[in-house]
Design an enzyme around this catalytic site. Structure first.
Site, short mmCIF file in Angstrom:
data_model
loop_
_atom_site.label_atom_id
_atom_site.label_comp_id
_atom_site.label_asym_id
_atom_site.label_seq_id
_atom_site.Cartn_x
_atom_site.Cartn_y
_atom_site.Cartn_z
CB CYS A 130 -0.87 0.04 1.24
SG CYS A 130 -1.86 -1.44 1.46
NE ARG A 162 4.49 1.69 -1.28
CZ ARG A 162 5.43 1.67 -0.33
NH1 ARG A 162 6.56 2.30 -0.51
NH2 ARG A 162 5.23 1.04 0.80
CD1 TRP A 183 -0.57 -5.62 -3.88
CD2 TRP A 183 -0.65 -6.69 -1.91
NE1 TRP A 183 -0.17 -6.93 -4.09
CE2 TRP A 183 -0.22 -7.60 -2.89
CE3 TRP A 183 -0.78 -7.14 -0.60
CZ2 TRP A 183 0.09 -8.93 -2.62
CZ3 TRP A 183 -0.48 -8.46 -0.31
CH2 TRP A 183 -0.05 -9.34 -1.32
CG ASN A 230 1.71 -0.31 4.05
OD1 ASN A 230 1.28 -1.44 3.84
ND2 ASN A 230 2.94 0.06 3.75
N GLY A 231 -0.12 -2.08 6.30
CA GLY A 231 0.26 -3.05 7.34
C GLY A 231 -0.91 -3.96 7.64
CD GLU A 249 16.15 -12.90 -10.51
OE1 GLU A 249 15.66 -13.46 -9.52
OE2 GLU A 249 15.78 -11.77 -10.90
CE LYS A 266 12.88 -10.59 -12.31
NZ LYS A 266 13.56 -10.21 -11.10
CD GLU A 286 9.08 -11.00 -10.19
OE1 GLU A 286 8.81 -10.40 -9.16
OE2 GLU A 286 10.13 -10.81 -10.85
CG HIS A 346 17.65 -36.61 -9.72
ND1 HIS A 346 17.97 -37.88 -9.34
CD2 HIS A 346 18.81 -36.04 -10.13
CE1 HIS A 346 19.28 -38.08 -9.47
NE2 HIS A 346 19.81 -36.97 -9.97
CE LYS A 377 11.19 -2.57 -7.11
NZ LYS A 377 11.86 -3.57 -7.96
O1 M6R Z 1 13.19 -5.36 -1.68
P1 M6R Z 1 13.64 -6.79 -1.55
O2 M6R Z 1 14.88 -7.08 -2.32
O3 M6R Z 1 13.74 -7.24 -0.13
O4 M6R Z 1 12.48 -7.63 -2.21
C1 M6R Z 1 12.51 -9.03 -2.20
C2 M6R Z 1 11.50 -9.60 -3.15
O5 M6R Z 1 10.20 -9.21 -2.79
C3 M6R Z 1 11.76 -9.15 -4.60
O6 M6R Z 1 13.05 -9.47 -5.00
C4 M6R Z 1 10.75 -9.81 -5.55
O7 M6R Z 1 10.98 -11.17 -5.64
C5 M6R Z 1 10.81 -9.09 -6.89
N1 M6R Z 1 9.50 -8.92 -7.42
C6 M6R Z 1 11.67 -9.80 -7.87
O8 M6R Z 1 11.62 -9.29 -9.15
#
Ligand code: M6R
Length: 608
Positions: A2, A27, A74, A98-99, A481, A485, A488, A504, A603
């Site tokens: 949020c 965010r 969010w 937020n929280g 990774e 990517k 996501e 395996h 984010k």
């Molecule tokens: O701000 P941070 O690096 O702690 O965030 C960790 C993850 O939330 C962040 O890397 C998330 O996986 C991203 N969306 C990756 O692209």
């Protein structure tokens, strides 16, 4: 998650609130709302979905008032509907949060029994009613303090009160919050970027602090009601940071910024004589080397840590443990003495990573905790014993790209620094590795200048069922990774696997509808990865091969070859980042998804 904004100005605040919410869109959110106070009454507008819906609503019913609050939500408790969107209002209080209020259920039952009427399914709605109840009975400052002492969980709160049109109220515990002041007003926000172009100075609010902001100044208190010292800093971002610079997406802009980020990191940490200096982590220079390292992170940051484990263990010959923060914090880990914690986070506000840092400091106060973080004003950076800043600049695309590369780069420097201190690497080798990192910035530029092969590879992802990414050694986490990517931002299912583990289980998935990205630079067990490549090809897979060698001598029947310049043990992963990121980007563009704000994602994950 949020986004919160509150503004008190010498003019109508509607457009400033909306502009600030726009700068916080990255965010992640699924509904939004604004409330202003004018002539003793609240006026509000809310919309589900994107901010453009709220903007349309405001265009037909504009709000006017010099004080107001805004929110991008969010969803956690209750669907992303107009009713559940913030602000939430009681007779005299309008509030954004937020929280998560963990004891919201008990509070709701109690407030309903006292006659309060709830309209939403949110945990947040207890807050304005609870405050309303308190201000019926006591002075405002006491009412706030008592409300805060009764709520459990995490919060950043901004509120306005009907009878006090000259005060913005705020409180923080566990979710980021800062104040701002500029030529035309004062502000409260969850993100410095929200204040770009509005404020000149900011004040970061610590956990358990709360207070009120007026055009005349700030009153800041701790939970016992004692005044807290005020500390203003210059605003660390500019309006330009929130621009795309001609790129269609922030993500693409940020991928292209990587050569400059790498150069900035090298300039910052490597002195003219090749000495590596971490000024904000002086204990690394002064204290004996640790006997064990624990690295903690989430998501992409976790993947960067996994690659660094190969580097650190190889040269330091000490155990390096890497774990996901949300697992580590609940598994009663054995920490022990002489252990260095490295907490990695782009945002520095990820709830689980922060909690591990706090737990580590509570349990083994003799150990040191190092933050690797892109936001020096963040909670993680401020609470750790030392900071290695990533210098990637604001990262706005939800999918982390340049911060990941920056994490790899500073982890390579940390390894070289520690290996040198341990006497585990001769000076000439350190100098060679530093030179290879320098070269990588130029090589990245070459990779970014010619993306035709990546686009050709992306075309192989039309009508697929998913994708598999394979790698070995430090490139195994890069396979994780690459897959993250892709999923996501394209919403395609993707798995990253250690290439040797493929037989395996995951090999059962293989057919022509599962493209396989094979990461095979010559640094990391090339021959073995190529055998794995033949195994998937023999089962009908179309292979996208990432290599740093001319094709001669290795399989040439891949459906597509993405070549990166030859790097060394440390620089190769930095180069491999580029085709992995561009491939995910191109596939997402081909599939027409929302690249910068993919569905359901935030984010910075500020709640656990
Ligand atoms: O701000 P941070 O690096 O702690 O965030 C960790 C993850 O939330 C962040 O890397 C998330 O996986 C991203 N969306 C990756 O692209």
């Amino acid at each position: 998650m949020c986004g919160i904004i509150g503004a008190l100005c010498d003019h109508n605040v509607q457009d400033e609130l909306l502009g600030a919410l726009r700068r916080m869109e990255y965010r992640g959110y699924d509904s939004a709302g604004i409330c202003v106070l004018d002539g003793g009454s609240f006026q509000q507008a809310k919309a589900a979905g994107k901010l453009s819906n709220l903007q349309r609503e405001l265009a037909s019913h504009p709000l006017s008032g010099r004080i107001g609050i805004g929110h991008t939500r969010w969803a956690t408790h209750g669907e992303p509907t107009i009713i559940n969107a913030h602000p939430h209002i009681s007779a005299n209080v309008a509030l954004v949060h937020n929280g998560i209020i963990e004891n919201h259920h008990q509070l709701r039952v109690q407030l309903v029994a006292q006659g309060y009427c709830f309209v939403s399914q949110t945990d947040t709605e207890v807050l304005p009613h609870l405050l309303e109840e308190k201000i019926q009975q006591r002075e405002l400052l006491d009412a706030w303090r008592e409300m805060l002492s009764e709520i459990e969980g995490a919060y950043a709160i901004a509120a306005i009160i009907r009878s006090l049109p000259g005060s913005l109220w705020f409180a923080r515990k566990g979710s980021p919050l800062l104040l701002g002041r500029g030529a035309h007003g004062v502000y409260v926000a969850s993100d410095a970027l929200a204040l770009a172009g509005l404020a000149d100075e900011v004040m970061y609010i610590d956990d358990h602090h709360w207070g009120r902001l007026t055009l005349e100044g700030v009153e800041l208190y701790d939970l016992s009601g004692n005044p807290v010292e005020l500390e203003w800093d210059p605003l660390p971002v500019t309006a330009h940071d929130a621009e795309k610079d001609g790129f269609p997406h922030y993500m693409l802009k940020e991928i292209h910024e990587q050569p400059a980020v790498l150069r900035r990191i090298l300039r910052q940490y490597v002195k003219g004589d090749g000495e590596i200096v971490f000024e904000q982590a002086s204990f690394l220079h002064e204290k004996p080397l640790p006997q064990r390292i624990v690295m903690i992170a989430c998501g992409t940051s976790y993947h960067a840590a996994l690659t660094a484990r190969y580097w650190l263990e190889r040269y330091l010959k000490i155990p390096v443990e890497v774990d996901i923060a949300s697992e580590y914090r609940y598994r009663d880990p054995v920490i022990g003495q002489h252990t260095l914690l490295v907490a990695l986070s782009q945002s520095g506000e990820t709830a689980d990573t922060l909690e591990v840092l706090r737990m580590f400091k509570r349990h083994t106060p003799g150990n040191d905790a190092l933050a690797l973080c892109n936001v020096p004003s963040s909670s993680l950076a401020r609470e750790a014993d030392g900071l290695i800043e990533l210098f990637a600049g604001p990262e706005i695309g939800v999918a982390s790209t340049k911060a990941y590369m920056a994490q790899l780069a500073v982890l390579a420097l940390l390894t070289l620094f520690m290996a040198r201190r341990a006497g585990a690497m001769p000076e000439e080798r350190v100098a060679e590795h530093l030179a290879a990192l320098e070269r990588a910035a130029t090589d990245m530029e070459a990779l970014l200048a010619d993306t035709a092969a990546v686009r050709q590879a992306a075309a192989l992802f039309a009508d697929v069922r998913g994708a598999l990414y394979l790698g070995r050694g430090p490139c195994y986490p890069m396979a994780l990774e690459g897959a993250l990517k892709l999923k996501e931002i394209s919403y395609l299912h993707a798995e990253g696997y250690a290439a040797g583990e493929m037989k395996h289980g995951p090999i059962a998935l293989i057919d022509h509808l599962i493209p396989v990205v094979v990461i095979a630079p010559k640094q990391y067990h090339l021959e073995k990865v190529i055998s794995n490549l033949h195994e998937v090809q023999a089962r009908g897979a179309r292979v996208i091969l990432i290599v740093d060698l001319p094709e001669a001598g290795i399989a040439t029947d891949a459906a597509c070859v993405l070549r990166v310049p030859e790097g060394d043990y440390f620089s190769t992963p930095l180069l491999v980042c580029i085709p992995l990121q561009l491939l995910a980007y191109e596939v997402a563009c081909m599939l027409g998804t929302d690249v910068d704000q993919p569905r359901n994602l935030a984010k910075s994950v500020t709640v656990e």
